[in-house]
Design an enzyme around this catalytic site. Structure first.
Site, short mmCIF file in Angstrom:
data_model
loop_
_atom_site.label_atom_id
_atom_site.label_comp_id
_atom_site.label_asym_id
_atom_site.label_seq_id
_atom_site.Cartn_x
_atom_site.Cartn_y
_atom_site.Cartn_z
N PRO A 29 -27.81 -44.20 -62.62
CA PRO A 29 -28.46 -45.25 -63.40
C PRO A 29 -29.97 -45.37 -63.18
O PRO A 29 -30.47 -46.35 -62.61
CB PRO A 29 -27.73 -46.51 -62.96
N CYS A 30 -30.71 -44.37 -63.65
CA CYS A 30 -32.16 -44.46 -63.54
C CYS A 30 -32.70 -45.59 -64.40
O CYS A 30 -33.86 -46.01 -64.21
CB CYS A 30 -32.81 -43.13 -63.91
#
Length: 241
Positions: free
Chosen positions: A211-212
């Site tokens: 989850p950048c």
């Protein structure tokens, strides 16, 4: 065209003009003017008069040619199976190796997503397999849509040791929260590497699963997102809710 159909020079020339990835390794294209030999899908565009074809790389080498640095015809060719699935954030393309998920990307046009896949994995054998990837597609779509978790899927994202450390730190950020690039840098023991963290976020090959989108600027601003800031905002808003 199958490998058996590409048995004549004319058929091989047409396969090369189409950059037919399915015939990579079935024959090799030797270019007299450059002294290299290539795969059928190589982006090079030699003139027909300067080309000769070889059944094997050994034959091309024996004739004095060396492997092309662009298409790397001597590299082992890994098989990646891929398919797309609709999600609330557009199409997701999922590619899997034998070891696990190698790529998850987001977009609006399948052709664009496939071109990106081909660019990333020039030396891989890419095989569409929607039926074989049904479970992975369902799990990835559920994760993207906020309906479930795909975190138990095996992952095969490859990167430098720094990138791997950053991606692991991103997966440790709980849904509904965010972290700054500097905070991620401190979490991996590299407090001065905020810029490198940002670059690793940009190189993340597994949209949403790694989850950048949960990494923001120090002032809380969204900054960039490889798959569009609007998608990032929607993800964060849904997770916050």
């Amino acid at each position: 065209m199958t490998a058996s159909q590409a048995s004549t020079d004319d058929a091989r020339w047409e396969a090369m003009r189409r950059r037919d990835r399915d015939l990579d390794g079935a024959f090799f294209i030797a270019v007299r003017t450059t002294g290299v030999y290539c795969l059928a899908s190589c982006a090079g565009r030699p003139l027909r008069k300067n080309v000769e074809f070889h059944d094997t790389r050994e034959s091309a080498r024996a004739a004095g040619f060396r492997p092309c640095l662009r298409c790397k015809p001597d590299q082992p060719r890994e098989t990646l199976r891929w398919a797309t699935v609709p999600t609330t954030l557009g199409l997701a393309l999922v590619a899997r190796s034998e070891a696990g998920l190698r790529l998850v990307t987001l977009g609006d046009d399948q052709a664009v997503l496939v071109r990106d896949l081909e660019r990333r994995f020039r030396s891989a054998r890419l095989t569409p397999d929607p039926a074989g990837l049904e479970a992975e597609l369902r799990a990835v779509a559920a994760e993207i849509d906020g309906r479930g978790a795909a975190l138990d899927l095996p992952l095969d994202a490859r990167g430098t040791p720094l990138q791997q450390a950053v991606w692991a730190a991103l997966r440790a950020i709980p849904a509904g929260t965010t972290a700054s690039y500097a905070e991620v840098a401190r979490a991996i023991g590299r407090p001065t590497a905020a810029r490198a963290v940002a670059q690793a976020c940009g190189a993340n090959p597994l949209a949403v699963l790694t989850p950048c989108h949960r990494v923001v600027r120090a002032d809380g601003g969204l900054s960039g997102y490889r798959w569009g800031v609007e998608r990032k905002a929607r993800l964060l808003a849904r997770e916050a809710a």
